[in-house]
Design a protein around this motif. Structure first.
Motif, PDB file in Angstrom:
ATOM      1  N   LEU A  60       0.834  -1.205   0.000  1.00 41.74           N
ATOM      2  CA  LEU A  60       0.000   0.000   0.000  1.00 41.74           C
ATOM      3  C   LEU A  60       0.864   1.249   0.000  1.00 41.74           C
ATOM      4  N   ALA A  61       1.933   1.244   0.794  1.00 42.35           N
ATOM      5  CA  ALA A  61       2.821   2.403   0.842  1.00 42.35           C
ATOM      6  C   ALA A  61       3.478   2.652  -0.513  1.00 42.35           C
ATOM      7  N   ALA A  62       3.807   1.563  -1.225  1.00 42.87           N
ATOM      8  CA  ALA A  62       4.412   1.711  -2.550  1.00 42.87           C
ATOM      9  C   ALA A  62       3.435   2.346  -3.530  1.00 42.87           C
ATOM     10  N   ARG A  63       2.155   1.940  -3.455  1.00 41.24           N
ATOM     11  CA  ARG A  63       1.158   2.550  -4.341  1.00 41.24           C
ATOM     12  C   ARG A  63       0.982   4.028  -4.008  1.00 41.24           C
ATOM     13  N   ARG A  64       1.001   4.349  -2.716  1.00 47.29           N
ATOM     14  CA  ARG A  64       0.897   5.758  -2.318  1.00 47.29           C
ATOM     15  C   ARG A  64       2.094   6.544  -2.847  1.00 47.29           C
ATOM     16  N   PHE A  65       3.270   5.963  -2.782  1.00 47.24           N
ATOM     17  CA  PHE A  65       4.481   6.623  -3.257  1.00 47.24           C
ATOM     18  C   PHE A  65       4.390   6.899  -4.758  1.00 47.24           C
ATOM     19  N   LEU A  66       3.942   5.890  -5.505  1.00 47.93           N
ATOM     20  CA  LEU A  66       3.865   6.031  -6.961  1.00 47.93           C
ATOM     21  C   LEU A  66       2.764   6.991  -7.390  1.00 47.93           C
ATOM     22  N   GLU A  67       1.733   7.118  -6.550  1.00 50.93           N
ATOM     23  CA  GLU A  67       0.590   7.988  -6.882  1.00 50.93           C
ATOM     24  C   GLU A  67       0.591   9.247  -6.021  1.00 50.93           C
ATOM     25  N   ALA A  68       1.773   9.726  -5.695  1.00 53.04           N
ATOM     26  CA  ALA A  68       1.883  10.855  -4.757  1.00 53.04           C
ATOM     27  C   ALA A  68       1.113  12.079  -5.224  1.00 53.04           C
ATOM     28  N   ASP A  69       1.027  12.309  -6.524  1.00 55.43           N
ATOM     29  CA  ASP A  69       0.387  13.517  -7.036  1.00 55.43           C
ATOM     30  C   ASP A  69      -1.002  13.260  -7.609  1.00 55.43           C
ATOM     31  N   SER A  70      -1.517  12.036  -7.464  1.00 58.37           N
ATOM     32  CA  SER A  70      -2.804  11.708  -8.069  1.00 58.37           C
ATOM     33  C   SER A  70      -3.963  12.252  -7.237  1.00 58.37           C
ATOM     34  N   VAL A  71      -5.076  12.534  -7.897  1.00 59.02           N
ATOM     35  CA  VAL A  71      -6.305  12.987  -7.252  1.00 59.02           C
ATOM     36  C   VAL A  71      -7.417  12.003  -7.623  1.00 59.02           C
ATOM     37  N   LEU A  72      -8.050  11.418  -6.617  1.00 59.30           N
ATOM     38  CA  LEU A  72      -9.129  10.466  -6.841  1.00 59.30           C
ATOM     39  C   LEU A  72     -10.450  11.230  -6.963  1.00 59.30           C
ATOM     40  N   THR A  73     -11.180  10.965  -8.041  1.00 60.13           N
ATOM     41  CA  THR A  73     -12.468  11.621  -8.265  1.00 60.13           C
ATOM     42  C   THR A  73     -13.589  10.688  -7.833  1.00 60.13           C
ATOM     43  N   LEU A  74     -14.450  11.191  -6.959  1.00 59.91           N
ATOM     44  CA  LEU A  74     -15.516  10.377  -6.378  1.00 59.91           C
ATOM     45  C   LEU A  74     -16.874  10.959  -6.747  1.00 59.91           C
ATOM     46  N   ALA A  75     -17.774  10.078  -7.173  1.00 58.76           N
ATOM     47  CA  ALA A  75     -19.166  10.444  -7.419  1.00 58.76           C
ATOM     48  C   ALA A  75     -20.036   9.575  -6.516  1.00 58.76           C
ATOM     49  N   GLY A  76     -21.350   9.768  -6.601  1.00 56.09           N
ATOM     50  CA  GLY A  76     -22.241   8.875  -5.875  1.00 56.09           C
ATOM     51  C   GLY A  76     -23.007   9.508  -4.749  1.00 56.09           C
ATOM     52  N   SER A  77     -23.078   8.808  -3.631  1.00 51.28           N
ATOM     53  CA  SER A  77     -23.982   9.163  -2.541  1.00 51.28           C
ATOM     54  C   SER A  77     -23.415  10.259  -1.635  1.00 51.28           C
ATOM     55  N   ASP A  78     -24.337  10.871  -0.915  1.00 49.62           N
ATOM     56  CA  ASP A  78     -23.982  11.912   0.057  1.00 49.62           C
ATOM     57  C   ASP A  78     -23.765  11.291   1.433  1.00 49.62           C
ATOM     58  N   ASP A  79     -22.820  11.830   2.175  1.00 56.22           N
ATOM     59  CA  ASP A  79     -22.615  11.423   3.565  1.00 56.22           C
ATOM     60  C   ASP A  79     -21.872  12.533   4.292  1.00 56.22           C
TER      61      ASP A  79
END
Length: 314
Positions: free
Chosen positions: A72-91
């Motif tokens: 998991l830490a390696a994926r975080r390192f490789l995606e350091a500048d990525s932005v996850l786009t989320l749609a869907g439900s409200d909370d």
């Protein structure tokens, strides 16, 4: 890209891809330097950088090892500048999650679970926040499998939350469940939202026609609570935390799984999301909202279908 950064990226790819697993020992620094045609100091610098990121563990007089949470830490390192786009439900808790990710999570829409899954299927979002109750009694997996067919669907568990009827202080109308709603003005959510699916199913189980419920459709749980607080409606369905925020009473109906559904290709960009959900500090802030269970927050489930039966693989 400098040489040490290239080495960092190569090692991180090997670890995130499972070629190197937690506890595996790397070759010695000099051996790695020969393999990469560089200096031992450059390799050492790369290893220290990965250790700072939680990918490797370093100790005196020992070779570097892959850390227990190295993948998991390696994926975080490789995606350091990525932005996850989320749609869907409200909370309401999504605001805390967005703040914790500090720019790495963007909420594109809050139009409901089904609309969120459609956004992922069409490539307009990386993930969909969903809480859809299937007729089998299973939350979310059947819908993610169906609507994200062929996209290697996964679920990231956000939290469990309590849904119920938000009523005025003192519950003046004596509402004890959905059976008391017919004849009252009720705030609901739009069709295609998980909250509306839950309400309609509960009404049918109680022998009432969901189409007989009258009242405005609201876009968020807080709007539902506000309608109750202002006397616009007699009651509304929403999460407990929205009732707590406006000092309203709450009639519990169900606990539900609130997950993010995403395709396999979005797993790496979601690494920061998963890591944040596993931190005790964020879990404590979410739990403090009232009506939340974060025990499994950050769990990732790969979904598969075998002979038309739903099966999850951790």
């Amino acid at each position: 890209m400098t040489r040490y950064r290239e080495i960092c990226a190569e090692l991180a790819h090997h670890i995130s891809g499972g070629e190197l697993r937690p506890g595996d020992e790397l070759p010695g620094v000099r051996e790695l330097a020969r393999q990469w045609n560089t200096t031992a100091s450059t390799v050492s610098r790369a290893q220290r950088r990965l250790a700072d990121a939680g990918v490797l563990e370093l100790a005196d007089r020992r070779r570097a090892r892959v850390a227990s949470g190295g993948a998991l830490a390696a994926r975080r390192f490789l995606e350091a500048d990525s932005v996850l786009t989320l749609a869907g439900s409200d909370d309401p808790a999504l605001g805390l999650l967005t703040a914790a990710l500090d720019g790495r999570l963007r909420i594109a829409t809050r139009e409901g679970s089904v609309a969120g899954l459609d956004a992922v299927r069409q490539g307009r979002a990386d993930g969909a926040a969903i809480h859809l109750l299937h007729h089998t009694g299973v939350y979310n997996a059947p819908f993610a499998l169906g609507m994200l067919r062929g996209l290697d669907p996964h679920l990231v568990h956000l939290w469990r939350r309590e849904q119920g009827l938000i009523v005025p202080q003192g519950n003046p109308y004596g509402i004890t469940g959905v059976g008391d709603l017919p004849g009252r003005r009720i705030s609901t959510r739009r069709p295609g939202t998980g909250t509306r699916v839950l309400l309609d199913r509960l009404l049918l189980a109680a022998g009432h026609d969901p189409d007989g419920i009258r009242g405005p459709q609201m876009g968020t749980h807080l709007e539902v609570a506000l309608a109750v607080a202002t006397g616009t409606v007699d009651a509304g369905i929403g999460v407990r935390s929205a009732a707590t925020d406006l000092d309203l009473d709450f009639v519990p109906l169900a606990w539900e799984d609130f997950d993010v559904a995403l395709s396999g290709r979005a797993l790496d960009p979601a690494a920061h999301l998963v890591a944040a959900l596993r931190t005790p500090a964020l879990r404590a802030r979410i739990s403090a909202l009232d009506g939340y269970d974060t025990t499994r927050s950050g769990d990732v489930t790969k979904l598969a279908v075998t002979q038309k039966a739903y099966r999850t693989v951790q």
